[in-house]
Design a protein around this motif. Structure first.
Motif, PDB file in Angstrom:
ATOM      1  N   TYR A 111       1.704  -0.226 -11.269  1.00 52.22           N
ATOM      2  CA  TYR A 111       1.096  -1.069 -10.226  1.00 52.22           C
ATOM      3  C   TYR A 111       1.864  -2.379 -10.061  1.00 52.22           C
ATOM      4  N   GLU A 112       2.185  -3.025 -11.184  1.00 52.88           N
ATOM      5  CA  GLU A 112       2.885  -4.315 -11.109  1.00 52.88           C
ATOM      6  C   GLU A 112       4.214  -4.187 -10.366  1.00 52.88           C
ATOM      7  N   GLU A 113       4.927  -3.092 -10.639  1.00 53.11           N
ATOM      8  CA  GLU A 113       6.232  -2.895 -10.006  1.00 53.11           C
ATOM      9  C   GLU A 113       6.071  -2.494  -8.532  1.00 53.11           C
ATOM     10  N   ALA A 114       4.998  -1.776  -8.218  1.00 54.25           N
ATOM     11  CA  ALA A 114       4.797  -1.298  -6.849  1.00 54.25           C
ATOM     12  C   ALA A 114       4.217  -2.390  -5.947  1.00 54.25           C
ATOM     13  N   ARG A 115       3.396  -3.267  -6.482  1.00 48.46           N
ATOM     14  CA  ARG A 115       2.644  -4.197  -5.624  1.00 48.46           C
ATOM     15  C   ARG A 115       3.549  -5.123  -4.815  1.00 48.46           C
ATOM     16  N   VAL A 116       4.737  -5.421  -5.342  1.00 47.48           N
ATOM     17  CA  VAL A 116       5.659  -6.276  -4.598  1.00 47.48           C
ATOM     18  C   VAL A 116       6.296  -5.529  -3.426  1.00 47.48           C
ATOM     19  N   LYS A 117       6.080  -4.215  -3.357  1.00 46.37           N
ATOM     20  CA  LYS A 117       6.657  -3.413  -2.276  1.00 46.37           C
ATOM     21  C   LYS A 117       5.607  -2.896  -1.298  1.00 46.37           C
ATOM     22  N   PHE A 118       4.351  -3.278  -1.497  1.00 45.15           N
ATOM     23  CA  PHE A 118       3.289  -2.795  -0.600  1.00 45.15           C
ATOM     24  C   PHE A 118       3.506  -3.234   0.846  1.00 45.15           C
ATOM     25  N   ALA A 119       4.153  -4.376   1.035  1.00 42.93           N
ATOM     26  CA  ALA A 119       4.337  -4.889   2.399  1.00 42.93           C
ATOM     27  C   ALA A 119       5.569  -4.314   3.098  1.00 42.93           C
ATOM     28  N   LEU A 120       6.343  -3.477   2.391  1.00 43.22           N
ATOM     29  CA  LEU A 120       7.490  -2.847   3.048  1.00 43.22           C
ATOM     30  C   LEU A 120       6.991  -1.953   4.183  1.00 43.22           C
ATOM     31  N   GLN A 121       7.686  -1.987   5.309  1.00 41.54           N
ATOM     32  CA  GLN A 121       7.238  -1.193   6.453  1.00 41.54           C
ATOM     33  C   GLN A 121       7.176   0.290   6.118  1.00 41.54           C
ATOM     34  N   SER A 122       8.129   0.766   5.329  1.00 40.10           N
ATOM     35  CA  SER A 122       8.142   2.199   4.982  1.00 40.10           C
ATOM     36  C   SER A 122       6.914   2.573   4.141  1.00 40.10           C
ATOM     37  N   VAL A 123       6.474   1.673   3.275  1.00 35.45           N
ATOM     38  CA  VAL A 123       5.275   1.942   2.465  1.00 35.45           C
ATOM     39  C   VAL A 123       4.042   1.918   3.366  1.00 35.45           C
ATOM     40  N   LEU A 124       3.967   0.917   4.221  1.00 34.05           N
ATOM     41  CA  LEU A 124       2.825   0.818   5.139  1.00 34.05           C
ATOM     42  C   LEU A 124       2.738   2.069   6.015  1.00 34.05           C
ATOM     43  N   ASP A 125       3.889   2.537   6.480  1.00 29.68           N
ATOM     44  CA  ASP A 125       3.904   3.733   7.335  1.00 29.68           C
ATOM     45  C   ASP A 125       3.506   4.981   6.540  1.00 29.68           C
ATOM     46  N   ASP A 126       4.084   5.142   5.366  1.00 27.52           N
ATOM     47  CA  ASP A 126       3.845   6.366   4.584  1.00 27.52           C
ATOM     48  C   ASP A 126       2.393   6.482   4.102  1.00 27.52           C
ATOM     49  N   PHE A 127       1.732   5.341   3.899  1.00 25.64           N
ATOM     50  CA  PHE A 127       0.366   5.389   3.376  1.00 25.64           C
ATOM     51  C   PHE A 127      -0.682   5.049   4.440  1.00 25.64           C
ATOM     52  N   ALA A 128      -0.271   5.074   5.683  1.00 24.04           N
ATOM     53  CA  ALA A 128      -1.190   4.713   6.769  1.00 24.04           C
ATOM     54  C   ALA A 128      -2.412   5.614   6.823  1.00 24.04           C
ATOM     55  N   ASP A 129      -2.257   6.888   6.465  1.00 25.71           N
ATOM     56  CA  ASP A 129      -3.381   7.818   6.573  1.00 25.71           C
ATOM     57  C   ASP A 129      -3.973   8.187   5.209  1.00 25.71           C
ATOM     58  N   HIS A 130      -3.652   7.421   4.173  1.00 25.40           N
ATOM     59  CA  HIS A 130      -4.211   7.687   2.843  1.00 25.40           C
ATOM     60  C   HIS A 130      -5.544   6.948   2.664  1.00 25.40           C
ATOM     61  N   ASN A 131      -6.369   7.457   1.768  1.00 24.88           N
ATOM     62  CA  ASN A 131      -7.630   6.775   1.470  1.00 24.88           C
ATOM     63  C   ASN A 131      -7.384   5.627   0.486  1.00 24.88           C
ATOM     64  N   GLU A 132      -8.459   4.994   0.002  1.00 28.59           N
ATOM     65  CA  GLU A 132      -8.297   3.823  -0.858  1.00 28.59           C
ATOM     66  C   GLU A 132      -7.975   4.170  -2.310  1.00 28.59           C
ATOM     67  N   VAL A 133      -7.938   5.440  -2.638  1.00 24.65           N
ATOM     68  CA  VAL A 133      -7.605   5.868  -3.997  1.00 24.65           C
ATOM     69  C   VAL A 133      -6.134   6.252  -4.104  1.00 24.65           C
ATOM     70  N   SER A 134      -5.697   7.068  -3.185  1.00 25.51           N
ATOM     71  CA  SER A 134      -4.394   7.719  -3.260  1.00 25.51           C
ATOM     72  C   SER A 134      -3.210   6.784  -3.558  1.00 25.51           C
ATOM     73  N   PRO A 135      -3.102   5.618  -2.915  1.00 26.62           N
ATOM     74  CA  PRO A 135      -1.926   4.789  -3.196  1.00 26.62           C
ATOM     75  C   PRO A 135      -1.856   4.296  -4.640  1.00 26.62           C
ATOM     76  N   TYR A 136      -3.000   4.313  -5.334  1.00 26.22           N
ATOM     77  CA  TYR A 136      -3.061   3.713  -6.659  1.00 26.22           C
ATOM     78  C   TYR A 136      -3.006   4.726  -7.785  1.00 26.22           C
ATOM     79  N   THR A 137      -2.717   5.973  -7.457  1.00 28.08           N
ATOM     80  CA  THR A 137      -2.489   6.950  -8.520  1.00 28.08           C
ATOM     81  C   THR A 137      -1.130   6.656  -9.149  1.00 28.08           C
ATOM     82  N   GLU A 138      -0.998   7.052 -10.399  1.00 27.53           N
ATOM     83  CA  GLU A 138       0.248   6.767 -11.109  1.00 27.53           C
ATOM     84  C   GLU A 138       1.454   7.373 -10.392  1.00 27.53           C
ATOM     85  N   GLU A 139       1.292   8.591  -9.900  1.00 28.34           N
ATOM     86  CA  GLU A 139       2.396   9.263  -9.208  1.00 28.34           C
ATOM     87  C   GLU A 139       2.857   8.470  -7.984  1.00 28.34           C
TER      88      GLU A 139
END
Ligand SMILES: [Zn+2]
Length: 150
Positions: A111-139
């Motif tokens: 999470y710590e390593e990923a959170r600085v990349k949450f605002a990347l456009q590619s991340v926002l686009d890829d997770f646009a249709d995910h629920n509130e759980v999916s982005p926070y799974t370890e995978e």
């Protein structure tokens, strides 16, 4: 990439906290013991001149015992409730999103390593249709953490 839950980004200077023993967690307890404004910082050199009323070693918040410490900020717990004979709730942090962010930074791998990349456009686009759980799974967090910065 470093092993998860071994390094953090300091909320004051922005530089890497290279090991748990170099880190500290600080926060403010307003009247009534309501914790808020959590920060993960370098112990000593980034302590904001003591303006935060509470602090604890970062390592105290890691692992199962760390989870117990964090959850105790939300609830007195079942044993205490039985002892007290009532379920008087503990005053909870006013900003639960901030608290959950702190919890995940200290407990959820990548999470710590990923959170600085949450605002990347590619991340926002890829997770646009995910629920509130999916982005926070370890995978998914690991996959986000491994993305290059844009
Ligand atoms: Zn720092």
């Amino acid at each position: 990439m470093n092993a998860p839950l071994t390094t953090w980004r300091c909320d004051v200077c922005g530089k890497l906290i290279e090991k748990p023993d170099d880190g500290y967690v600080i926060w403010i307890d307003s009247s009534g013991g309501i914790p808020h404004d959590f920060k993960i910082i370098h112990q000593g050199r980034c302590d904001l001149n003591g303006n935060y009323s509470c602090s604890s070693a970062l390592s105290d918040f890691l692992g199962a015992d760390g989870s117990a410490k964090l959850l105790a900020m939300l609830s007195y717990g079942r044993l205490h409730t039985i002892q007290a004979g009532s379920s008087a709730g503990k005053p909870t942090p006013p900003d639960l999103d901030e608290f959950v962010d702190l919890f995940r930074r200290l407990q959820t791998p990548y999470y710590e390593e990923a959170r600085v990349k949450f605002a990347l456009q590619s991340v926002l686009d890829d997770f646009a249709d995910h629920n509130e759980v999916s982005p926070y799974t370890e995978e998914h967090l690991r996959a986000i953490a491994e993305r290059p910065s844009e």
